[in-house]
Enzyme design. Structure first.
Site, PDB file in Angstrom:
ATOM      1  N   CYS A 100       0.804  -1.305  -0.170  1.00 45.53           N
ATOM      2  CA  CYS A 100      -0.449  -0.221  -0.082  1.00 45.53           C
ATOM      3  C   CYS A 100       0.893   1.583  -0.154  1.00 45.53           C
ATOM      4  O   CYS A 100       1.105   1.847  -0.949  1.00 45.53           O
ATOM      5  CB  CYS A 100      -0.856  -0.047   1.091  1.00 45.53           C
ATOM      6  SG  CYS A 100      -1.388  -1.346   1.750  1.00 45.53           S
TER       7      CYS A 100
HETATM    8  N1  SAJ Z   1       6.414   2.473   8.517  1.00 48.42           N
HETATM    9  C1  SAJ Z   1       7.300   3.528   8.697  1.00 48.42           C
HETATM   10  N2  SAJ Z   1       7.203   4.590   9.881  1.00 48.42           N
HETATM   11  C2  SAJ Z   1       5.670   4.713  10.699  1.00 48.42           C
HETATM   12  C3  SAJ Z   1       4.789   3.236  10.258  1.00 48.42           C
HETATM   13  C4  SAJ Z   1       4.951   2.255   8.887  1.00 48.42           C
HETATM   14  O1  SAJ Z   1       8.432   3.450   8.752  1.00 48.42           O
HETATM   15  O2  SAJ Z   1       5.588   5.114  11.465  1.00 48.42           O
HETATM   16  C5  SAJ Z   1       6.895   1.145   7.626  1.00 48.42           C
HETATM   17  C6  SAJ Z   1       6.464   0.023   8.326  1.00 48.42           C
HETATM   18  O3  SAJ Z   1       7.677  -0.677   8.478  1.00 48.42           O
HETATM   19  C7  SAJ Z   1       5.645  -0.283   6.491  1.00 48.42           C
HETATM   20  C8  SAJ Z   1       5.340   0.744   5.964  1.00 48.42           C
HETATM   21  O4  SAJ Z   1       5.776   1.765   6.727  1.00 48.42           O
HETATM   22  O5  SAJ Z   1       7.090  -1.023   5.901  1.00 48.42           O
HETATM   23  C9  SAJ Z   1       3.638  -0.010   5.703  1.00 48.42           C
HETATM   24  O6  SAJ Z   1       3.541  -0.200   6.827  1.00 48.42           O
HETATM   25  P1  SAJ Z   1       2.118   0.171   7.193  1.00 48.42           P
HETATM   26  O7  SAJ Z   1       1.886   0.122   8.910  1.00 48.42           O
HETATM   27  O8  SAJ Z   1       1.352   1.882   6.498  1.00 48.42           O
HETATM   28  O9  SAJ Z   1       1.771  -1.091   7.354  1.00 48.42           O
HETATM   29  P2  SAJ Z   1       0.469  -1.554   5.958  1.00 48.42           P
HETATM   30  O10 SAJ Z   1       1.057  -1.899   4.611  1.00 48.42           O
HETATM   31  O11 SAJ Z   1      -0.138  -2.812   6.256  1.00 48.42           O
HETATM   32  O12 SAJ Z   1      -0.221  -0.376   5.504  1.00 48.42           O
HETATM   33  C10 SAJ Z   1      -2.201  -0.961   6.353  1.00 48.42           C
HETATM   34  C11 SAJ Z   1      -2.599  -0.416   5.138  1.00 48.42           C
HETATM   35  N3  SAJ Z   1      -4.036  -0.005   4.386  1.00 48.42           N
HETATM   36  C12 SAJ Z   1      -4.616  -0.018   3.522  1.00 48.42           C
HETATM   37  O13 SAJ Z   1      -3.887   0.366   2.488  1.00 48.42           O
HETATM   38  C13 SAJ Z   1      -5.890  -0.546   3.434  1.00 48.42           C
HETATM   39  C14 SAJ Z   1      -2.736   1.156   5.471  1.00 48.42           C
HETATM   40  O14 SAJ Z   1      -3.733   2.561   4.872  1.00 48.42           O
HETATM   41  C15 SAJ Z   1      -2.802   1.665   7.117  1.00 48.42           C
HETATM   42  O15 SAJ Z   1      -3.047   3.232   7.522  1.00 48.42           O
HETATM   43  C16 SAJ Z   1      -2.088   0.728   7.662  1.00 48.42           C
HETATM   44  O16 SAJ Z   1      -2.327  -0.535   7.472  1.00 48.42           O
HETATM   45  C17 SAJ Z   1      -2.527   0.865   9.407  1.00 48.42           C
HETATM   46  O17 SAJ Z   1      -2.375   2.170   9.831  1.00 48.42           O
HETATM   47  O18 SAJ Z   1      -1.592   0.392   9.995  1.00 48.42           O
END
Ligand code: SAJ
Length: 425
Positions: free
Chosen positions: A268
């Site tokens: 995403c």
């Molecule tokens: N990450 C960071 N710093 C942060 C948060 C995440 O470096 O503060 C990195 C994570 O390690 C990862 C990537 O970003 O590599 C994505 O992390 P994520 O928590 O956003 O994980 P996703 O891709 O599973 O995001 C999902 C997404 N859900 C959908 O697209 C429906 C995202 O929209 C949500 O915001 C996220 O979950 C969430 O809120 O946890």
């Protein structure tokens, strides 16, 4: 003419047959939820391998609860798994599309799977069916692919919102955004999702507004992670601990915390902003903040790689812990840790990889050596799985240098900890 009333009654009485195309991180939990809520559901997959595995109650999502629910719904026949075929699709009253919308190597949106579904649906009788696109796309895509594929059907866009690996965010407890091609489609979609969700179903004015909402929420996240990655670089120069600063800033009502790290992966956050940029370019709208944010996030694997170079000495035993894109998932898509490991490889550094969610064969398929949990000289955190809490006890000795790519450690361990925006000496 469309039989709106008829379909509405069928939905209200849960007599509608629900077809879900694509049973991955999005489609499978959704199909299970509809089945658990009393609908007759057919899950459609393309590959024979997935068909066989799912019918044995084994998903590949690495989530035991999902596998348990899958076995139960297969057993009680509330969920059937089929190979995608026109005749079986034609039996459905509602068809929900949950196929991947990745980017290719050049970061261009890849709509192949979605376009293939569009072609498939254009070959069946769609009369009185509700077609729902949950796949993440930029505005105008749902209309472009599904807007003119038959007669007298209803069309809705309700972008998926799952958070893999996060138990507190099960599908039924996540608010959903929904936009319709017309008011009848919107109402049907709203009533349907209200049958299965505990959270609000938020209507927006059009298909494009629903698509744009998803683009905004994920691009917002990508750009804010980029901002905090930039602050991490500055904090290092000022010898300020970024986690202290974030913790303090969180006391302000308008600050939404994000955390620096070895990079941004997954299907995403590093992907969706490229859909936005392509759309913006087509309208001649520059989006420099989005552009620069993506560059910043994509530079983080190299930023952490330089920390290894500053601490590595030939002959050191090096272990990279965690290679999935984020903690507690077995998903490698767009993982920044793979990018980081490729940099180590190119530099000729001898290292191994250990990830509790990824088996040896997959590690070796990626071209890396499977590591063991034993004492090493350089311990690099790529992904902060919950298991790390106990696993590091087997790898970190008094002379171990830790390169903490996820700022996992809160107190000093080993010889020293080099984090992202903070060090524990
Ligand atoms: N990450 C960071 N710093 C942060 C948060 C995440 O470096 O503060 C990195 C994570 O390690 C990862 C990537 O970003 O590599 C994505 O992390 P994520 O928590 O956003 O994980 P996703 O891709 O599973 O995001 C999902 C997404 N859900 C959908 O697209 C429906 C995202 O929209 C949500 O915001 C996220 O979950 C969430 O809120 O946890």
């Amino acid at each position: 003419m469309r039989d709106f009333q008829g379909l509405l009654e069928k939905i209200k009485s849960k007599k509608t047959k629900i077809g879900v195309i694509g049973l991955g991180y999005v489609g499978l939990p959704l199909a299970l939820l509809f089945a658990q809520k009393g609908f007759k559901v057919t899950g459609f997959v393309r590959s024979d391998i997935k068909f066989k595995s799912l019918n044995k109650g084994i998903s590949w999502l690495g989530d035991k609860d999902i596998d348990k629910a899958l076995s139960k719904t297969i057993l009680d026949r509330s969920l059937r798994i089929k190979i995608t075929a026109p005749l079986d699709l034609e039996e459905q009253d509602v068809i929900i599309i949950c196929v991947p919308t990745p980017v290719d190597k050049k970061k261009n949106p890849d709509l192949t799977d979605l376009e293939n579904v569009g072609k498939l649906l254009s070959g069946i009788n769609l009369k009185n069916k509700l077609i729902i696109n949950e796949s993440t796309v930029a505005p105008f895509t749902t209309l472009q692919i599904f807007g003119d594929i038959g007669k007298n059907y209803f069309l809705v866009c309700s972008p998926e919102r799952v958070d893999p690996g996060n138990k507190s965010k099960e599908v039924e407890n996540i608010a959903k955004v929904i936009g319709g091609k017309d008011s009848e489609s919107l109402l049907l979609g709203k009533v349907l999702y209200n049958k299965i969700l505990n959270k609000k179903v938020i209507s927006v004015k059009s298909l494009e507004a629903a698509e744009m909402t998803k683009m905004l929420e994920n691009t917002y996240r990508a750009v804010n992670i980029a901002l905090i990655n930039e602050f991490a670089r500055l904090c290092e120069k000022c010898n300020v601990d970024i986690l202290d600063v974030i913790k303090a800033a969180k006391s302000k009502w308008s600050f939404h915390a994000h955390y620096p790290g070895i990079g941004v992966g997954g299907h995403c956050i590093p992907v969706d902003p490229y859909y936005v940029l392509k759309l913006a370019k087509s309208f001649g709208v520059p989006m420099r903040v989005v552009q620069e944010g993506l560059i910043e996030n994509e530079s983080m694997p190299h930023f952490v790689f330089k920390k290894v170079l500053e601490n590595y000495k030939k002959g050191m035993k090096v272990l990279v812990y965690g290679i999935t894109y984020k903690k507690n998932v077995n998903d490698l898509r767009e993982s920044s840790v793979i990018e980081f490991c490729n940099l180590l490889e190119k530099e000729g550094i001898n290292f191994a990889v250990y990830d509790p969610f990824i088996e040896r064969s997959k590690i070796e398929e990626l071209g890396f050596k499977q590591g063991e949990l034993k004492f090493v000289d350089l311990f690099v955190i790529g992904t902060d799985h919950n298991e790390l809490e106990k696993d590091y006890l087997k790898t970190v000795g008094v002379s171990t240098i830790i390169i903490d790519g996820r700022n996992f450690f809160k107190t000093k361990r080993g010889k020293k900890i080099i984090g992202v925006g903070r060090n524990l000496m």
